[in-house]
Design an enzyme around this catalytic site. Sequence first.
Site, mmCIF file in Angstrom:
data_model
loop_
_atom_site.group_PDB
_atom_site.id
_atom_site.type_symbol
_atom_site.label_atom_id
_atom_site.label_comp_id
_atom_site.label_asym_id
_atom_site.label_seq_id
_atom_site.Cartn_x
_atom_site.Cartn_y
_atom_site.Cartn_z
ATOM 1 N N ALA A 160 -0.426 0.056 -0.962
ATOM 2 C CA ALA A 160 -0.837 -0.877 0.093
ATOM 3 C C ALA A 160 -1.929 -1.801 -0.431
ATOM 4 O O ALA A 160 -2.746 -1.404 -1.266
ATOM 5 C CB ALA A 160 -1.326 -0.121 1.320
ATOM 6 N N ASP A 161 -1.938 -3.021 0.066
ATOM 7 C CA ASP A 161 -2.970 -3.977 -0.306
ATOM 8 C C ASP A 161 -3.236 -4.890 0.877
ATOM 9 O O ASP A 161 -2.305 -5.343 1.548
ATOM 10 C CB ASP A 161 -2.538 -4.814 -1.512
ATOM 11 C CG ASP A 161 -3.693 -5.606 -2.102
ATOM 12 O OD1 ASP A 161 -4.432 -5.028 -2.925
ATOM 13 O OD2 ASP A 161 -3.867 -6.773 -1.720
ATOM 14 N N THR A 162 -4.511 -5.164 1.142
ATOM 15 C CA THR A 162 -4.906 -5.993 2.276
ATOM 16 C C THR A 162 -5.726 -7.187 1.798
ATOM 17 O O THR A 162 -6.618 -7.028 0.965
ATOM 18 C CB THR A 162 -5.742 -5.181 3.283
ATOM 19 O OG1 THR A 162 -4.977 -4.067 3.759
ATOM 20 C CG2 THR A 162 -6.164 -6.039 4.472
#
Length: 209
Positions: free
Chosen positions: A82-84
């Site tokens: 995941a990456d934000t």
Amino acid sequence: MIPYCILASASPRRKELLEQAGFSFGVMPAKKEEQIRQILPEEIVKELSRQKADEIAERLRAGEQDVLQPVVCGSPFLIIGADTIVASADSILGKPKNEEDAFHILSLLQGHTHQVYTGVAILACEKKGTSISVIKTITFAEKTDVTVCPMTEDEICSYIHTQDCMDKAGAYGIQGPFAIHIKGIQGDYYNVVGLPISRLYQEAKQIRL
């Protein structure tokens, strides 16, 4: 039932969300430097989340398999990357380098609406002995619009003084002391926290191995 998962992130917020949702998982943070080739925010987060998940798959194949102890041979498991990122007026705002940078970022966000994108990559894998096979891959991105109330310089400095801003994209955490400055959101709240947990569950439960 969702198979055992490996979270390719050291984020305590993502870990907490998986725990709250009842996932069975281990943590194996990705370590490689991220390489961005895409331009659009939603494509960037999908690209980076996939890089993180792929790195973990490579390390498992290379023998780093302690995290797989709960997995029975022949049983499926999932790797979750995941990456934000935070985007405002076509600019991507990452984690602040220092307090001065945090002040600059928050000054841009105050009084305006910005976007938070989280990309997720799910690798459905199978273990046979020490061999690891990736059977299926799903990637997606979720977007949430966040509106920040107008803030004075004193309010920005007061928040920075909490140090809550220093390890977060966009220099704030919606679930912490910055909550008093959030006017409203449109979209998934948990996406802003760092993991769109409902979308993740819905995508993961569709995987058939």
